[in-house]
Motif scaffolding. Structure first.
Motif, PDB file in Angstrom:
ATOM      1  N   ASN A  90      -5.788   7.734 -16.228  1.00 55.06           N
ATOM      2  CA  ASN A  90      -3.874   7.991 -15.844  1.00 55.06           C
ATOM      3  C   ASN A  90      -4.272   8.383 -14.305  1.00 55.06           C
ATOM      4  OD1 ASN A  90      -2.697   7.359 -18.533  1.00 55.06           O
ATOM      5  ND2 ASN A  90      -3.789   9.400 -19.415  1.00 55.06           N
ATOM      6  N   CYS A  91      -4.851   8.106 -13.989  1.00 54.17           N
ATOM      7  CA  CYS A  91      -4.962   8.176 -11.936  1.00 54.17           C
ATOM      8  C   CYS A  91      -4.575   7.156 -11.411  1.00 54.17           C
ATOM      9  CB  CYS A  91      -6.376   9.161 -12.100  1.00 54.17           C
ATOM     10  SG  CYS A  91      -7.418   8.385 -11.402  1.00 54.17           S
ATOM     11  N   VAL A  92      -4.677   7.742 -10.053  1.00 50.47           N
ATOM     12  CA  VAL A  92      -3.977   6.506  -8.646  1.00 50.47           C
ATOM     13  C   VAL A  92      -5.756   5.504  -8.995  1.00 50.47           C
ATOM     14  CG1 VAL A  92      -4.887   7.889  -6.948  1.00 50.47           C
ATOM     15  CG2 VAL A  92      -2.760   6.035  -6.595  1.00 50.47           C
ATOM     16  N   CYS A  93      -6.763   6.137  -9.285  1.00 54.74           N
ATOM     17  CA  CYS A  93      -7.939   5.190  -9.383  1.00 54.74           C
ATOM     18  C   CYS A  93      -7.207   3.685 -10.668  1.00 54.74           C
ATOM     19  CB  CYS A  93      -9.084   5.649  -9.468  1.00 54.74           C
ATOM     20  SG  CYS A  93      -9.591   7.056  -8.590  1.00 54.74           S
ATOM     21  N   HIS A  94      -7.237   4.228 -11.544  1.00 60.11           N
ATOM     22  CA  HIS A  94      -6.537   3.118 -12.617  1.00 60.11           C
ATOM     23  C   HIS A  94      -5.786   2.067 -11.934  1.00 60.11           C
ATOM     24  CE1 HIS A  94      -6.608   1.342 -16.531  1.00 60.11           C
ATOM     25  NE2 HIS A  94      -5.255   1.292 -16.062  1.00 60.11           N
ATOM     26  N   LEU A  95      -4.761   2.828 -11.417  1.00 63.85           N
ATOM     27  CA  LEU A  95      -3.949   1.681 -10.556  1.00 63.85           C
ATOM     28  C   LEU A  95      -4.296   1.048  -9.680  1.00 63.85           C
ATOM     29  CD1 LEU A  95      -0.726   1.457 -10.667  1.00 63.85           C
ATOM     30  CD2 LEU A  95      -0.855   3.292  -9.201  1.00 63.85           C
ATOM     31  N   VAL A  96      -5.066   1.480  -8.687  1.00 64.49           N
ATOM     32  CA  VAL A  96      -5.776   0.859  -7.517  1.00 64.49           C
ATOM     33  C   VAL A  96      -6.508  -0.094  -7.831  1.00 64.49           C
ATOM     34  CG1 VAL A  96      -6.885   0.349  -5.470  1.00 64.49           C
ATOM     35  CG2 VAL A  96      -5.485   2.657  -5.856  1.00 64.49           C
ATOM     36  N   SER A  97      -7.633   0.135  -9.400  1.00 67.93           N
ATOM     37  CA  SER A  97      -8.304  -0.961 -10.182  1.00 67.93           C
ATOM     38  C   SER A  97      -6.983  -2.354 -10.419  1.00 67.93           C
ATOM     39  CB  SER A  97      -9.236  -0.640 -11.111  1.00 67.93           C
ATOM     40  OG  SER A  97      -9.816   0.022 -10.320  1.00 67.93           O
ATOM     41  N   GLU A  98      -6.164  -1.910 -11.481  1.00 67.72           N
ATOM     42  CA  GLU A  98      -5.269  -3.224 -11.798  1.00 67.72           C
ATOM     43  C   GLU A  98      -5.394  -3.645 -10.854  1.00 67.72           C
ATOM     44  OE1 GLU A  98      -2.141  -1.412 -13.777  1.00 67.72           O
ATOM     45  OE2 GLU A  98      -3.639  -0.702 -15.798  1.00 67.72           O
ATOM     46  N   GLN A  99      -4.648  -2.992  -9.597  1.00 63.83           N
ATOM     47  CA  GLN A  99      -3.571  -3.568  -8.580  1.00 63.83           C
ATOM     48  C   GLN A  99      -5.296  -4.873  -7.833  1.00 63.83           C
ATOM     49  OE1 GLN A  99      -0.679  -4.366  -7.646  1.00 63.83           O
ATOM     50  NE2 GLN A  99      -0.105  -3.207  -8.888  1.00 63.83           N
ATOM     51  N   LEU A 151       1.178   9.331  -5.987  1.00 64.57           N
ATOM     52  CA  LEU A 151       1.352  10.929  -5.752  1.00 64.57           C
ATOM     53  C   LEU A 151       2.053  10.684  -7.378  1.00 64.57           C
ATOM     54  CD1 LEU A 151       3.139  10.922  -1.875  1.00 64.57           C
ATOM     55  CD2 LEU A 151       0.717  11.433  -3.215  1.00 64.57           C
ATOM     56  N   THR A 152       2.700   9.771  -8.017  1.00 64.17           N
ATOM     57  CA  THR A 152       2.443  10.728  -9.460  1.00 64.17           C
ATOM     58  C   THR A 152       1.978  11.129 -10.616  1.00 64.17           C
ATOM     59  OG1 THR A 152       3.647   8.867  -9.995  1.00 64.17           O
ATOM     60  CG2 THR A 152       4.852   9.871  -8.604  1.00 64.17           C
ATOM     61  N   PHE A 153       1.209  10.573 -10.365  1.00 62.39           N
ATOM     62  CA  PHE A 153      -0.299  10.398 -11.222  1.00 62.39           C
ATOM     63  C   PHE A 153      -1.259  11.667 -11.150  1.00 62.39           C
ATOM     64  CE2 PHE A 153       0.435   6.179 -11.035  1.00 62.39           C
ATOM     65  CZ  PHE A 153       0.428   5.763 -11.934  1.00 62.39           C
ATOM     66  N   PRO A 154      -2.180  12.258 -12.092  1.00 63.66           N
ATOM     67  CA  PRO A 154      -2.615  13.511 -12.138  1.00 63.66           C
ATOM     68  C   PRO A 154      -4.392  13.214 -11.471  1.00 63.66           C
ATOM     69  CG  PRO A 154      -2.546  12.789 -14.474  1.00 63.66           C
ATOM     70  CD  PRO A 154      -2.050  11.908 -13.392  1.00 63.66           C
ATOM     71  N   THR A 155      -4.879  14.291 -11.129  1.00 59.07           N
ATOM     72  CA  THR A 155      -5.463  13.830  -9.913  1.00 59.07           C
ATOM     73  C   THR A 155      -6.366  14.595 -10.698  1.00 59.07           C
ATOM     74  OG1 THR A 155      -5.378  16.091  -8.238  1.00 59.07           O
ATOM     75  CG2 THR A 155      -4.755  13.666  -7.409  1.00 59.07           C
ATOM     76  N   ASP A 156      -6.900  15.166 -11.234  1.00 58.75           N
ATOM     77  CA  ASP A 156      -7.937  15.630 -12.447  1.00 58.75           C
ATOM     78  C   ASP A 156      -8.156  15.106 -14.372  1.00 58.75           C
ATOM     79  OD1 ASP A 156      -5.751  16.047 -13.711  1.00 58.75           O
ATOM     80  OD2 ASP A 156      -6.198  18.289 -14.331  1.00 58.75           O
ATOM     81  N   ASP A 157      -7.749  13.644 -13.689  1.00 62.60           N
ATOM     82  CA  ASP A 157      -7.816  12.303 -15.303  1.00 62.60           C
ATOM     83  C   ASP A 157      -9.245  11.877 -15.541  1.00 62.60           C
ATOM     84  OD1 ASP A 157      -7.949  10.949 -17.346  1.00 62.60           O
ATOM     85  OD2 ASP A 157      -7.236   9.421 -16.346  1.00 62.60           O
ATOM     86  N   VAL A 158     -10.787  12.682 -16.054  1.00 53.23           N
ATOM     87  CA  VAL A 158     -11.886  12.797 -15.745  1.00 53.23           C
ATOM     88  C   VAL A 158     -11.748  11.305 -16.804  1.00 53.23           C
ATOM     89  CG1 VAL A 158     -14.068  12.932 -16.603  1.00 53.23           C
ATOM     90  CG2 VAL A 158     -11.887  14.123 -15.989  1.00 53.23           C
ATOM     91  N   ASP A 159     -11.151   9.940 -17.599  1.00 55.01           N
ATOM     92  CA  ASP A 159     -11.242   8.917 -17.761  1.00 55.01           C
ATOM     93  C   ASP A 159     -11.134   7.896 -16.677  1.00 55.01           C
ATOM     94  OD1 ASP A 159     -12.877  10.179 -19.778  1.00 55.01           O
ATOM     95  OD2 ASP A 159     -10.944  10.165 -21.697  1.00 55.01           O
ATOM     96  N   LEU A 217       0.710  -1.093   0.443  1.00 50.44           N
ATOM     97  CA  LEU A 217       0.080  -0.332   0.477  1.00 50.44           C
ATOM     98  C   LEU A 217       0.551   1.421  -0.411  1.00 50.44           C
ATOM     99  CD1 LEU A 217      -2.985  -0.918   2.314  1.00 50.44           C
ATOM    100  CD2 LEU A 217      -3.370  -0.686   0.077  1.00 50.44           C
ATOM    101  N   GLY A 218       2.111   0.934   0.593  1.00 52.05           N
ATOM    102  CA  GLY A 218       2.802   2.067   1.067  1.00 52.05           C
ATOM    103  C   GLY A 218       3.385   2.447  -0.682  1.00 52.05           C
ATOM    104  N   HIS A 219       3.860   1.306  -1.341  1.00 53.47           N
ATOM    105  CA  HIS A 219       4.024   2.090  -3.002  1.00 53.47           C
ATOM    106  C   HIS A 219       3.492   2.033  -3.680  1.00 53.47           C
ATOM    107  CE1 HIS A 219       8.546   0.072  -2.315  1.00 53.47           C
ATOM    108  NE2 HIS A 219       7.864  -0.973  -1.542  1.00 53.47           N
ATOM    109  N   LEU A 220       1.742   1.214  -3.798  1.00 56.40           N
ATOM    110  CA  LEU A 220       0.856   1.854  -4.585  1.00 56.40           C
ATOM    111  C   LEU A 220       0.479   3.099  -4.079  1.00 56.40           C
ATOM    112  CD1 LEU A 220      -0.994   1.197  -5.935  1.00 56.40           C
ATOM    113  CD2 LEU A 220      -2.639   0.338  -4.886  1.00 56.40           C
ATOM    114  N   TYR A 221       0.663   4.130  -2.922  1.00 57.49           N
ATOM    115  CA  TYR A 221       0.990   5.437  -2.202  1.00 57.49           C
ATOM    116  C   TYR A 221       1.341   6.574  -2.794  1.00 57.49           C
ATOM    117  CZ  TYR A 221       0.190  10.027   0.615  1.00 57.49           C
ATOM    118  OH  TYR A 221      -0.424  11.187   0.207  1.00 57.49           O
ATOM    119  N   SER A 222       2.973   5.911  -3.201  1.00 54.26           N
ATOM    120  CA  SER A 222       3.759   6.615  -3.969  1.00 54.26           C
ATOM    121  C   SER A 222       3.712   6.471  -5.151  1.00 54.26           C
ATOM    122  CB  SER A 222       5.222   5.857  -2.881  1.00 54.26           C
ATOM    123  OG  SER A 222       5.765   6.304  -1.797  1.00 54.26           O
ATOM    124  N   LYS A 223       3.640   5.747  -5.223  1.00 55.89           N
ATOM    125  CA  LYS A 223       3.167   5.644  -7.178  1.00 55.89           C
ATOM    126  C   LYS A 223       2.103   6.855  -6.900  1.00 55.89           C
ATOM    127  CE  LYS A 223       3.518   3.001 -10.971  1.00 55.89           C
ATOM    128  NZ  LYS A 223       3.350   1.819 -11.778  1.00 55.89           N
TER     129      LYS A 223
END
Length: 67
Positions: free
Chosen positions: A48-57, A37-45, A29-35
């Protein structure tokens, strides 16, 4: 008394294993959080945001559990 000692020992081993698993989860979770933080937070689709990364995991975890 021997049976009770075995039960206590087995429960202690279960707890120790769970602590190891929780430590691994905390690290992941720490690695996921750190990663994240590098994604944009305003990606409507959400591609390219942390939501997509979490969904993949989550999907990867579900597949590994099914196996």
């Amino acid at each position: 008394c021997g049976v009770m000692l075995d039960l206590l020992n087995n429960k202690a081993k279960e707890i120790k294993q769970r602590i190891v698993e929780l430590g691994e989860l905390e690290t992941a979770l720490g690695h996921l959080y750190s990663k994240g933080l590098t994604f944009p937070t305003d990606d409507v689709d959400g591609k390219n945001c942390v939501c997509h990364l979490v969904s993949e995991q989550v999907e990867l975890a579900e597949v590994s559990v099914e196996r």
